[in-house]
Structure formats: C-alpha cells, structure tokens
Design a protein around this motif. Structure first.
Motif, PDB file in Angstrom:
ATOM      1  N   LEU A  72       0.834  -1.200   0.000  1.00 60.64           N
ATOM      2  CA  LEU A  72       0.000   0.000   0.000  1.00 60.64           C
ATOM      3  C   LEU A  72       0.873   1.256   0.000  1.00 60.64           C
ATOM      4  O   LEU A  72       2.052   1.204   0.343  1.00 60.64           O
ATOM      5  CB  LEU A  72      -0.916  -0.007   1.222  1.00 60.64           C
ATOM      6  N   PRO A  73       0.295   2.414  -0.407  1.00 57.54           N
ATOM      7  CA  PRO A  73       1.077   3.651  -0.490  1.00 57.54           C
ATOM      8  C   PRO A  73       1.808   3.984   0.808  1.00 57.54           C
ATOM      9  O   PRO A  73       1.306   3.728   1.906  1.00 57.54           O
ATOM     10  CB  PRO A  73       0.016   4.711  -0.825  1.00 57.54           C
ATOM     11  N   GLN A  74       2.973   4.565   0.670  1.00 60.02           N
ATOM     12  CA  GLN A  74       3.844   4.859   1.806  1.00 60.02           C
ATOM     13  C   GLN A  74       3.153   5.738   2.849  1.00 60.02           C
ATOM     14  O   GLN A  74       3.350   5.553   4.055  1.00 60.02           O
ATOM     15  CB  GLN A  74       5.117   5.561   1.307  1.00 60.02           C
ATOM     16  N   ASN A  75       2.336   6.692   2.394  1.00 67.57           N
ATOM     17  CA  ASN A  75       1.715   7.613   3.348  1.00 67.57           C
ATOM     18  C   ASN A  75       0.688   6.927   4.246  1.00 67.57           C
ATOM     19  O   ASN A  75       0.240   7.510   5.235  1.00 67.57           O
ATOM     20  CB  ASN A  75       1.053   8.783   2.614  1.00 67.57           C
ATOM     21  N   TRP A  76       0.311   5.684   3.923  1.00 66.70           N
ATOM     22  CA  TRP A  76      -0.633   4.949   4.769  1.00 66.70           C
ATOM     23  C   TRP A  76       0.066   3.974   5.717  1.00 66.70           C
ATOM     24  O   TRP A  76      -0.595   3.325   6.533  1.00 66.70           O
ATOM     25  CB  TRP A  76      -1.640   4.194   3.903  1.00 66.70           C
ATOM     26  N   HIS A  77       1.387   3.855   5.625  1.00 75.15           N
ATOM     27  CA  HIS A  77       2.082   2.901   6.475  1.00 75.15           C
ATOM     28  C   HIS A  77       1.948   3.245   7.962  1.00 75.15           C
ATOM     29  O   HIS A  77       1.749   2.353   8.798  1.00 75.15           O
ATOM     30  CB  HIS A  77       3.554   2.822   6.083  1.00 75.15           C
TER      31      HIS A  77
ATOM     32  N   ILE B  58      -7.988   5.440  -2.168  1.00 71.15           N
ATOM     33  CA  ILE B  58      -7.513   4.124  -1.735  1.00 71.15           C
ATOM     34  C   ILE B  58      -8.285   3.555  -0.550  1.00 71.15           C
ATOM     35  O   ILE B  58      -8.492   2.338  -0.477  1.00 71.15           O
ATOM     36  CB  ILE B  58      -5.995   4.199  -1.390  1.00 71.15           C
ATOM     37  N   TRP B  59      -8.740   4.388   0.384  1.00 69.40           N
ATOM     38  CA  TRP B  59      -9.276   3.895   1.662  1.00 69.40           C
ATOM     39  C   TRP B  59     -10.790   4.034   1.702  1.00 69.40           C
ATOM     40  O   TRP B  59     -11.345   5.061   1.298  1.00 69.40           O
ATOM     41  CB  TRP B  59      -8.653   4.686   2.811  1.00 69.40           C
ATOM     42  N   SER B  60     -11.464   3.003   2.220  1.00 70.43           N
ATOM     43  CA  SER B  60     -12.916   3.041   2.389  1.00 70.43           C
ATOM     44  C   SER B  60     -13.279   2.438   3.737  1.00 70.43           C
ATOM     45  O   SER B  60     -12.583   1.553   4.248  1.00 70.43           O
ATOM     46  CB  SER B  60     -13.623   2.247   1.283  1.00 70.43           C
ATOM     47  N   PHE B  61     -14.377   2.914   4.281  1.00 66.42           N
ATOM     48  CA  PHE B  61     -14.871   2.416   5.565  1.00 66.42           C
ATOM     49  C   PHE B  61     -16.351   2.125   5.406  1.00 66.42           C
ATOM     50  O   PHE B  61     -17.147   3.019   5.097  1.00 66.42           O
ATOM     51  CB  PHE B  61     -14.637   3.466   6.655  1.00 66.42           C
ATOM     52  N   ILE B  62     -16.744   0.861   5.589  1.00 64.03           N
ATOM     53  CA  ILE B  62     -18.122   0.446   5.353  1.00 64.03           C
ATOM     54  C   ILE B  62     -18.620  -0.320   6.572  1.00 64.03           C
ATOM     55  O   ILE B  62     -17.837  -0.865   7.335  1.00 64.03           O
ATOM     56  CB  ILE B  62     -18.232  -0.435   4.092  1.00 64.03           C
TER      57      ILE B  62
END
Length: 494
Positions: free
Chosen positions: A98-103, A421-425
């Motif tokens: 996943l993208p670095q900024n989400w690590h 990239i990110w979702s919350f369900i």
C-alpha cells in the motif's frame, strides 16, 4: 403492635428527614460512581447536577442510561479459556504494497485494534434491498453447512417472510443456523420474526432482551450489527436491516441503503464477531466453518490455478466496536484515517452528530486543504435528529467543510471514502449512540477500484443533494434555533 405503631409514628414525624438522608446518600453514592467511571468532565458535571437536583429520578436515569455496565460484565462473562479462543494473535505488520503515506496509519491501526489486514478479498457493493436481498436469500438457499445471521431490525413483513422461509428450508436440509436479533430492535415489528423462526425449528436468541427483568438496565445498549455469514465462503455486512422498506422500487416508505457482499479470508473476522455475540447472549460457544480451512481443503483437491485467479485484491479487516472491551475502536480508526487524508474525505451517513474530537479532526483536514464533503438525508426517520443536525450546521460548515442534504426520501447509507484508496463500510452512524452505546461492525478497506465504485455512488447522491450554506441558516426563526439547540443537549440518547 405497640412497636409497629411507634415506628409508624416515628416515621410520620421524621419523614422529611428520612427522605433527605435517603436522597443525600443515594446522590453521594451515584456521584462517586460518576467520578470514578466517567472520563468526560462536562458529562460528569451534568450527571452529578441531574442526580443532585432531581431527587431519585435523576439517580434512576443515570443507572438506566448513564453507565456502561457491559464493559465490566463482559469481561467477567468470558472464562479465561474462551477468552483465549476469542483472541487474535497479530502477525508481523504487512503493508501489502500500500502507499507509503498509509504505512503509519496501518501501524497505528494494529495498535488500535489488534486484527490483521488481510488481502485476497472481494467486496461487492449492493445498492438498496432491490439488489442486496436477492443475493442474500440466494446465498441462504445455497448454504450447505452453517449460517449465522445478526440484525438490529428483522421485520416480519413480506420481505422478512422470504428470509424466514429461506432459513427454514435451509434448516430442513440440515444446515446449522443461528439467528441473533437485538432485544430492542425486534420491537420494530409487531409480529416477531424470531417467534416465526422458532416455530419452524430455527435456533434464535435475543441480544440483551429489553423485557427481561435481569437485563432491563441495558435498554440503552443495542446490538446494531448486521451480519450474514454462510459456510465460511460468503458474507454480507453493512447498514441494511431486513425490511420491505429497503426494496425501493415497491416500498411505500422507501429507504435507500447500501450493503456489501464479501468473499475472502476476512470472512473469518466477520464470523468471529458473531460467535462472540452469540456466546454473550446465550453462553453457548458455537463452531463455524473457517474460510482458511476451506481454502486449504480446496487447494488439496484442485491443483489448477483457477482458485488463485479468483482471489480478490482488496486489503481489508474488521473493526468491531461496542460498550465493552472494544470501546472507542471505531472512533480511533476514523481519527487515524482522517490524519492520513491528503486530498479528499467523503462521508455519507443518515445521522451526522459527531463529538467535538471528530469534528475537530474534520476541520483540521479541511484547513490542510483536504476536500471534506458530507451527505446527510434531507429528512431522516427521527424528527428530533433532524433538529439536532440543523443546530450543528453552523459549526460544521466552518473552515470549508461542506455538507449536503440528500433530496431522496430517506438515505440510510453509511460509507466513508478517503483519497483514492481507503474506504470504511459497515453499520456505524456518525452519532453518539453508534460510537458510544451500540455494538457495531465495520470494515476498513484498501482498494482503488472499490474506492472508485463508492465515489461514483457518492457523486450521484451529491448531484441530487442541496448544499447547506450560511444563507439557508440565517432566516431560521428564533424559536427553531432554540428548539434545535435544546434537543441537541439530548443527542446522545436520540
């Protein structure tokens, strides 16, 4: 007799003193409990004021609605051996490319909720009951081993009867079935669906029954989760109850909503939540087929690459929350994601009454230049909640946050989308009841395609919505402003 008469005379003479001592003692004990167990200073002060200045009534109200007894009793009800069964051993953190900024968010995510992020999942949005219910009922008809179903509302209307019929037929085929319904939510239907299921031999239970003398104190704590897992192979979660009103094309009072069909290893995390809830409600530990075990068996019998090719690419994990040891995990997950936002935040919810902390993080994102957009219904199904949201609009639209009122009859959808990239369900609303008192289940997802699909839905909803602007709020009469802000004081209990 003389002793009794003397006692009556003494009470008759000193009754005022007795009542005062009783009130002071009761208020003192209750206030000590508030001081020990309430974390918010303003909430603590408000409860103490109610207890002191509303003799007996204020104390009763606190013990019914103000404390979180589940947090302590839940810890006592799980024997240590079962606690070990319910624990999830985290592996070394895997960033799954996943993208670095989400690590950093993933590292924090493991600290917030020790549940692993799993890849190889498929998550399909199902818009309204028109699409969700046929898929759910078909999955029940195809079940071979086991079904678990949890719902807040399960109405015994024409749609509910289809579910009852499908579950009964599965039971006749020898499928193990467990249906768990909320003790308060079951009251939405005059004819109780669990009674109909029991008559047909389907095993059901109620989560914290509201009419039980032993659990009436928990009436404010509700199981708001919606879970359907079948054979360890397919699951459905989201915010959709079982009701004819969700079949929008034919409903008299249509309710828009979104549900999700899930396949992949994250199913084990969904079914585990149900297993814990069922044990809490019944003291019975059930077994349910595990996805991982099924896949190992399939690989042994199928050497082709077809199984691998069918695996999805979505990285996901379940976040469970409730007034127990999982308390505040969804709130912290939301904060964690908002801190990571770089371009956009999109929220769709039927009720938007966040606490000060969440609202501050939304404002902070907007101040960083992140586009923050929120869609709520033009009219919800709770009139008081509409007034509360209207009272909050001036605070919400500060610092560039945009809020839209959907012109559809009532939209019960619950999604959150960040960047691409990110979702919350899941089942959680943006209000105090969901975040403080309800047992909820959500899924944190990383996938550009799912994000794009949900963004398309969000954009379509926004095109049919009206932006709330300051000019709309200024003409409100003083009476409406007072009314709205008065009911805002009671927003945690609406």
């Amino acid at each position: 007799m003389q002793i009794i008469e003397a006692l009556i005379d003494w009470i008759s003479f000193h009754w005022v003193t007795i009542i005062v001592i009783f009130h002071v003692s009761l208020s003192l004990l209750t206030s000590i409990h508030v001081l020990l167990y309430k974390e918010n200073e303003r909430t603590s002060l408000a409860w103490i004021g109610l207890v002191v200045f509303s003799p007996v009534i204020g104390t009763l109200f606190y013990w019914f609605f103000g404390i979180n007894r589940i947090k302590r009793s839940a810890q006592k009800q799980y024997p240590q051996s079962l606690k070990e069964t319910f624990q999830h051993e985290p592996i070394a953190i895997n960033f799954h490319g996943l993208p670095q900024n989400w690590h950093a968010a993933i590292i924090a995510g493991h600290a917030i909720h020790p549940m692993n992020y799993l890849d190889g999942n498929n998550i399909e949005p199902l818009i309204n009951g028109d699409n969700a219910y046929p898929a759910m009922i078909a999955a029940i008809h195809n079940a071979n081993r086991a079904i678990v179903l949890s719902s807040y509302i399960f109405e015994y209307d024409s749609l509910g009867q289809q579910f009852v019929d499908a579950l009964a037929k599965a039971n006749q085929r020898g499928v193990a079935i467990n249906v768990l319904l909320d003790g308060v939510g079951i009251g939405y239907s005059w004819h109780k669906s669990d009674y109909a299921l029991k008559k047909l031999g389907v095993k059901t239970a109620r989560f914290l029954p509201a009419i039980s003398l032993t659990t009436v104190r928990f009436i404010n704590l509700r199981n708001h989760r919606k879970i359907l897992c079948i054979d360890g192979e397919v699951a459905f979660i989201g915010g959709m109850n079982i009701s004819q009103d969700n079949v929008v094309k034919s409903a008299k009072n249509p309710i828009d909503d979104i549900h999700f069909k899930v396949t992949g290893p994250v199913i084990d995390q969904i079914s585990q939540v149900f297993i814990e809830d069922w044990f809490f409600a019944t003291r019975e530990l059930i077994e349910f087929p595990r996805f991982e075990a099924l896949q190992i068996a399939k690989k042994k019998s199928d050497t082709s690459s077809e199984l691998q090719a069918n695996n999805g690419a979505i990285v996901a994990r379940v976040i469970q929350d409730g007034p127990d040891e999982n308390h505040n995990r969804i709130r912290w997950t939301l904060i964690n994601a908002l801190v990571s936002a770089q371009k956009s935040v999109k929220i769709m919810t039927p009720y938007f009454v966040p606490d000060q902390a969440l609202m501050s993080y939304l404002h902070a994102a907007a101040l960083r230049g992140v586009s923050v957009e929120i869609i709520v219904p033009q009219h919800s199904n709770i009139l008081f909640m509409d007034w509360v949201m209207e009272a909050n609009y001036p605070r919400i639209i500060k610092h560039g946050v945009k809020i839209y009122k959907n012109n559809r009859p009532f939209d019960h959808s619950k999604i959150m989308i960040i960047d691409d990239i990110w979702s919350f369900i899941g089942s959680t609303n943006w209000d105090a009841r969901s975040l403080e008192f309800n047992f909820e289940i959500n899924m944190e997802c990383f996938d550009p395609q799912l994000n794009e699909n949900l963004t398309t839905l969000f954009t379509a909803k926004k095109e049919n919505a009206t932006l709330v602007v300051k000019e709309y709020l200024d003409p409100l009469s003083r009476f409406k402003k007072i009314r709205n802000n008065f009911f805002r004081l009671f927003s945690p209990y609406l």
